[in-house]
Enzyme design. Structure first.
Site, PDB file in Angstrom:
ATOM      1  N   ASP A   1       0.962  -1.191  -0.110  1.00 54.15           N
ATOM      2  CA  ASP A   1       0.086   0.025  -0.091  1.00 54.15           C
ATOM      3  C   ASP A   1       1.059   1.201   0.064  1.00 54.15           C
ATOM      4  O   ASP A   1       1.482   1.481   1.156  1.00 54.15           O
ATOM      5  CB  ASP A   1      -0.834  -0.019   1.324  1.00 54.15           C
ATOM      6  CG  ASP A   1      -1.640   1.142   1.268  1.00 54.15           C
ATOM      7  OD1 ASP A   1      -1.987   1.892   0.644  1.00 54.15           O
ATOM      8  OD2 ASP A   1      -2.078   1.379   2.541  1.00 54.15           O
TER       9      ASP A   1
ATOM     10  N   ASN B   1      -0.181   4.147  -1.059  1.00 51.76           N
ATOM     11  CA  ASN B   1      -0.885   5.702  -0.846  1.00 51.76           C
ATOM     12  C   ASN B   1      -1.806   5.655   0.508  1.00 51.76           C
ATOM     13  O   ASN B   1      -2.489   6.605   0.653  1.00 51.76           O
ATOM     14  CB  ASN B   1      -1.842   6.019  -2.024  1.00 51.76           C
ATOM     15  CG  ASN B   1      -2.895   4.986  -2.138  1.00 51.76           C
ATOM     16  OD1 ASN B   1      -3.198   4.033  -1.527  1.00 51.76           O
ATOM     17  ND2 ASN B   1      -3.944   5.072  -2.904  1.00 51.76           N
TER      18      ASN B   1
ATOM     19  N   ASP C   1      -4.102   3.989   2.427  1.00 51.81           N
ATOM     20  CA  ASP C   1      -5.438   3.948   2.322  1.00 51.81           C
ATOM     21  C   ASP C   1      -5.699   2.249   2.962  1.00 51.81           C
ATOM     22  O   ASP C   1      -7.018   2.194   2.987  1.00 51.81           O
ATOM     23  CB  ASP C   1      -6.020   4.214   1.175  1.00 51.81           C
ATOM     24  CG  ASP C   1      -5.957   3.388   0.351  1.00 51.81           C
ATOM     25  OD1 ASP C   1      -5.220   2.319   0.369  1.00 51.81           O
ATOM     26  OD2 ASP C   1      -6.529   3.516  -1.086  1.00 51.81           O
TER      27      ASP C   1
ATOM     28  N   ASP D   1      -1.844  -1.032  -3.919  1.00 54.96           N
ATOM     29  CA  ASP D   1      -2.260  -0.221  -5.204  1.00 54.96           C
ATOM     30  C   ASP D   1      -0.969  -0.546  -6.155  1.00 54.96           C
ATOM     31  O   ASP D   1       0.095  -1.221  -5.797  1.00 54.96           O
ATOM     32  CB  ASP D   1      -2.361   1.021  -4.762  1.00 54.96           C
ATOM     33  CG  ASP D   1      -1.368   1.441  -3.724  1.00 54.96           C
ATOM     34  OD1 ASP D   1      -0.049   1.261  -3.867  1.00 54.96           O
ATOM     35  OD2 ASP D   1      -1.478   1.875  -2.802  1.00 54.96           O
TER      36      ASP D   1
ATOM     37  N   ASP E   1     -11.082 -14.813 -16.363  1.00 51.25           N
ATOM     38  CA  ASP E   1     -11.902 -15.558 -15.052  1.00 51.25           C
ATOM     39  C   ASP E   1     -13.391 -16.093 -15.537  1.00 51.25           C
ATOM     40  O   ASP E   1     -14.045 -15.725 -16.723  1.00 51.25           O
ATOM     41  CB  ASP E   1     -12.457 -14.045 -14.239  1.00 51.25           C
ATOM     42  CG  ASP E   1     -13.099 -14.516 -13.000  1.00 51.25           C
ATOM     43  OD1 ASP E   1     -12.306 -15.059 -12.060  1.00 51.25           O
ATOM     44  OD2 ASP E   1     -14.350 -14.394 -12.933  1.00 51.25           O
TER      45      ASP E   1
ATOM     46  N   GLU F   1      -9.093 -19.290 -16.305  1.00 51.98           N
ATOM     47  CA  GLU F   1      -9.530 -20.044 -15.265  1.00 51.98           C
ATOM     48  C   GLU F   1     -10.915 -20.815 -15.723  1.00 51.98           C
ATOM     49  O   GLU F   1     -11.763 -20.208 -15.775  1.00 51.98           O
ATOM     50  CB  GLU F   1      -9.901 -19.316 -14.177  1.00 51.98           C
ATOM     51  CG  GLU F   1     -10.454 -19.629 -13.124  1.00 51.98           C
ATOM     52  CD  GLU F   1     -11.449 -18.854 -12.119  1.00 51.98           C
ATOM     53  OE1 GLU F   1     -11.564 -19.174 -10.946  1.00 51.98           O
ATOM     54  OE2 GLU F   1     -12.195 -18.156 -12.846  1.00 51.98           O
TER      55      GLU F   1
HETATM   56  C1  NOJ Z   1     -12.938 -16.820  -9.701  1.00 55.38           C
HETATM   57  C2  NOJ Z   1     -11.755 -15.919  -8.850  1.00 55.38           C
HETATM   58  O1  NOJ Z   1     -10.526 -16.536  -8.822  1.00 55.38           O
HETATM   59  C3  NOJ Z   1     -12.708 -15.583  -7.604  1.00 55.38           C
HETATM   60  O2  NOJ Z   1     -11.677 -14.893  -6.699  1.00 55.38           O
HETATM   61  C4  NOJ Z   1     -13.989 -14.800  -7.949  1.00 55.38           C
HETATM   62  O3  NOJ Z   1     -14.545 -14.475  -6.798  1.00 55.38           O
HETATM   63  C5  NOJ Z   1     -14.595 -15.466  -8.831  1.00 55.38           C
HETATM   64  N1  NOJ Z   1     -13.911 -15.959 -10.080  1.00 55.38           N
HETATM   65  C6  NOJ Z   1     -15.776 -14.690  -9.770  1.00 55.38           C
HETATM   66  O4  NOJ Z   1     -15.268 -13.723 -10.508  1.00 55.38           O
END
Ligand code: NOJ
Length: 533
Positions: free
Chosen positions: A23, A25, A27, A31, A202, A261
Site C-alpha cells: 500500500d 498511498n 489507504d 495499489d 476469469d 480459469e
Molecule cells: C474466480 C476468482 O478467482 C474468484 O476470486 C472470484 O470470486 C470468481 N472468479 C468470480 O469472479
C-alpha cells in the site's frame, strides 16, 4: 538459456492479489505504486511475469471481481498512468504483466447493468441474460450457482429474472449479443494497445449458456451445485469460435499470452480449451486439492499429463487466492520442511509454475472471527466453508508495523507470525524457504531440461516418494521428493545409477547422493535434484 526461450512457457509466473501486496498511498489497500516499489524484490526472486488480480473500479461486492469499468483503474489503486509506468518499469526488468479479465459478469453497479435493469426497453437490457418466470412465478430452470442458490435473481423493475453464475451482485453478460461481444473484444484491444503481455480469463468457459436455457440433468453430489451435470450452463460449443477470435486478436500483437480459469474444472475439460487456436494454457485445480500424500499427487499429475495433448502446455499451481494456502494445508506448525519439498515439485514438473504472493516465504492463512470476515462467501457459509480472506492477508515484507505492507492498518489483518516470517528476514537466511524458492527458480532458468524436457515417472506406485526425470536430448534431470519424515531409498535401474550425476540442489546441506548398488538414499523430507549433462 537457448534462443527460443518463451516467457510464458519457460518462465515462472507470480500471482499477486493486488489489494494485498503493498500500500503506497496509505489507504489500507494495496495499489499499483505499491507493486512498483517492490519490482526489484520480484526481480531478485527471479520471476518472469506477474499476474495482477483486478485493479479496475469495483463495487467491492467481490473485491475486484465485480467490475464497474473495464477501461480504467480503481482510484484507490492508482491511475492509468500508474499502470503504464508499472508496465514500463516491469519490462525494464524483463518482467511481463498479465491482467485478470473478468468478462463473464460485471458488477450490478456497472452503468451497463444499472441501465439494463431499469426497463425491458432499455437498449442495454439485452446485454445481460434475462428470463421470464415459469407459470406460477417459478424460476426459469433448475440451474444452481456454484456459490449457492439458484442462478436466477428476481428484478422487480422489469418483472424478469437475471442470471448470475457467481454472486447475486455479479450479473452474467450476454455474449450472444453482437454489441456485447464487440465491446468485450474491445476490452482486450484496449489493454493490448497499452502493452499488457497477457490475460487470465476469469470463469471463461461459462461465457455461453444454452440458448434454450434447458434444465441440467441430475447427478449425485453433496451440495446442490453438484446435484446436476453442468451440461447447459457452461462449456457450450460457442466458446471455441470465440476463443479462436480472441486468440487471433491476441496473436496479432507479439509474444502475448492467454490463460483461462476453467469454471468447475476437470483436467479433461481444461485441456479442451488449450491449443494453438485457443488458449495457450488453462488452469485445473487438481494439484491444489491434494493433501500431503505422494500417491495423491502422483494421481493428480498423471491425470493432468494424460488429459493434455503432447503439444499442450500444463500450468502447475499449488496455491490460489481462492483456496487455503499450501502452508496451512500441509502443516499446522511453523516448520517449512514440507514446503520446500512442495516448492521443488512446483518448479520441476512439466509446465508453467505459478506462485501465489507470499508462498515463497510460507505465509499461512490468517484466522478470522465471523464479524471480521469480508469475503461474501466466507460470511454466507460460515462455519461450513472457509473464508477466502484467510489466504488474502497482506504480504509480509518485514517486521515493522503492518509487516511493511503500508503505513496504516491494512484492509485485512496481517498474520501475527510476520515478526519472524517475512521477506527481509528470509532474505538474510541462506536456509530459508525464500532462498530455496529463489535457488529453484534460478536452477530452472539455467536448466533447459527443467523448462522444456520430457517428463517421465520413476515411481509408479509411490508410497511416500515421488521421483521423475525431465529430459532433453542433451540433458537429464532426476527429481526425488521424500514426502515423509523418515529416510527412504529410491531404486534406480543400473542405466540410471551409472550416469554421471551432480547435485544441482538439495534441501539438505549434505545430500546423501552416493548411489549404493543402484539405491539412492534420501533423508526425511528431502528434495533432491540431480543433473547429468
Ligand atoms: C474466480 C476468482 O478467482 C474468484 O476470486 C472470484 O470470486 C470468481 N472468479 C468470480 O469472479
Amino acid at each position: 538459456m537457448t534462443t527460443d526461450w518463451t516467457w510464458w512457457r519457460d518462465g515462472v509466473i507470480y500471482n499477486l492479489y493486488s489489494r494485498s501486496f503493498a500500500d503506497a498511498n496509505a489507504d489500507g489497500l494495496g495499489d499499483l505504486q505499491g507493486i512498483l516499489h517492490h519490482l526489484d524484490d520480484l526481480q531478485y526472486l527471479g520471476v518472469d511475469a506477474l499476474w495482477l488480480t483486478p485493479f479496475y473500479p469495483t463495487a467491492d461486492g467481490d473485491y475486484g471481481y465485480d467490475v464497474t469499468d473495464y477501461y480504467s483503474v480503481d482510484p484507490r489503486m492508482g491511475t492509468l498512468e500508474d499502470f503504464d509506468h508499472l508496465l514500463a518499469e516491469a519490462h525494464r526488468r524483463g518482467i511481463r504483466i498479465i491482467l485478470d479479465l473478468v468478462l463473464n459478469h460485471t458488477s450490478d453497479q456497472h452503468p451497463w447493468f444499472v441501465e439494463a435493469r431499469s426497463s425491458r426497453q432499455s437498449p442495454r437490457h439485452d446485454w445481460y441474460i434475462w428470463a421470464d418466470p415459469k407459470p406460477g412465478g417459478k424460476r426459469p430452470n433448475n440451474w444452481q450457482s456454484i456459490v449457492g442458490g439458484s442462478v436466477w435473481e428476481w428484478e422487480p423493475q422489469v418483472g424478469q429474472y437475471y442470471l448470475r453464475t457467481f454472486l447475486p451482485c455479479q450479473p452474467d453478460l450476454n455474449w450472444r449479443n453482437p454489441e456485447v461481444r464487440r465491446e468485450l473484444i474491445n476490452v482486450f484491444r484496449f489493454w493490448l494497445d497499452r502493452g499488457a503481455d497477457g490475460f487470465r480469463l476469469d470463469l471463461f468457459n461459462a461465457y455461453f449458456k444454452d440458448d434454450q436455457l434447458l434444465d441440467n440433468p441430475p447427478a449425485f453430489g453433496i451440495r446442490p451445485f453438484e446435484w446436476q451435470q453442468h451440461v447447459y450452463d457452461c462449456n457450450r460449443p460457442e466458446m471455441i469460435p470465440l476463443l479462436q477470435e480472441i486468440r487471433t486478436l491476441v496473436d496479432s500483437y507479439p509474444d502475448r499470452y492467454l490463460v483461462g480459469e476453467t469454471f468447475n474444472p476437470t483436467p479433461e475439460i481444461a485441456a479442451r480449451y488449450v491449443g494453438p487456436d485457443r488458449l495457450h494454457a488453462a488452469f485445473e485445480l487438481n494439484l491444489i486439492m491434494q493433501p500431503w500424500s505422494a500417491p495423491r499427487f502422483w494421481d493428480a499429475i498423471q491425470r493432468w499429463e494424460s488429459a493434455l495433448g503432447a503439444d499442450d502446455w500444463p500450468t502447475v499451481v499449488l496455491n490460489s487466492f481462492d483456496q487455503p494456502r499450501s502452508a496451512t494445508r500441509f502443516t499446522r506448525t511453523e516448520d517449512d520442511a514440507r514446503l520446500k519439498v512442495a516448492a521443488a515439485l512446483l518448479l520441476t514438473l512439466r509446465g508453467t509454475p505459478y506462485l501465489l504472493y507470499g508462498e515463497e516465504i510460507g505465509m499461512r492463512n490468517i484466522s478470522l472471527r465471523r464479524s471480521e470476515m469480508l469475503d461474501p462467501i466466507g460470511r454466507k457459509w460460515y462455519p461450513f466453508y472457509h473464508t477466502r480472506d484467510g489466504e488474502r492477508s497482506p504480504m509480509q515484507w518485514d517486521d515493522s508495523p503492518n509487516a511493511g505492507f503500508g503505513s496504516v492498518a491494512p484492509w485485512l489483518p496481517v498474520h501475527p507470525n510476520y515478526l519472524q516470517r517475512n521477506v527481509a528476514a528470509q532474505r538474510q537466511d541462506p536456509n530459508s524457504l525464500y532462498q530455496f524458492y529463489r535457488a529453484l527458480i534460478q536452477l530452472r532458468r539455467e536448466t533447459p531440461a527443467l523448462q522444456r524436457g520430457m517428463f517421465q515417472w520413476l515411481t509408479f506406485q509411490p508410497g511416500q516418494l515421488l521421483a521423475y526425470l525431465r529430459q532433453t536430448p542433451e540433458q537429464t534431470v532426476l527429481v526425488a521428493l521424500n514426502f515423509r519424515r523418515r529416510k527412504v531409498r529410491l531404486a534406480m535401474g543400473s542405466d540410471l545409477a551409472h550416469r554421471n550425476w551432480r547435485v544441482a540442489l538439495s534441501t539438505h546441506p549434505r545430500p546423501e547422493t552416493e548411489i549404493l548398488q543402484n539405491w539412492l538414499p534420501l533423508a526425511g523430507n528431502q528434495a533432491l535434484i540431480l543433473v547429468a549433462d
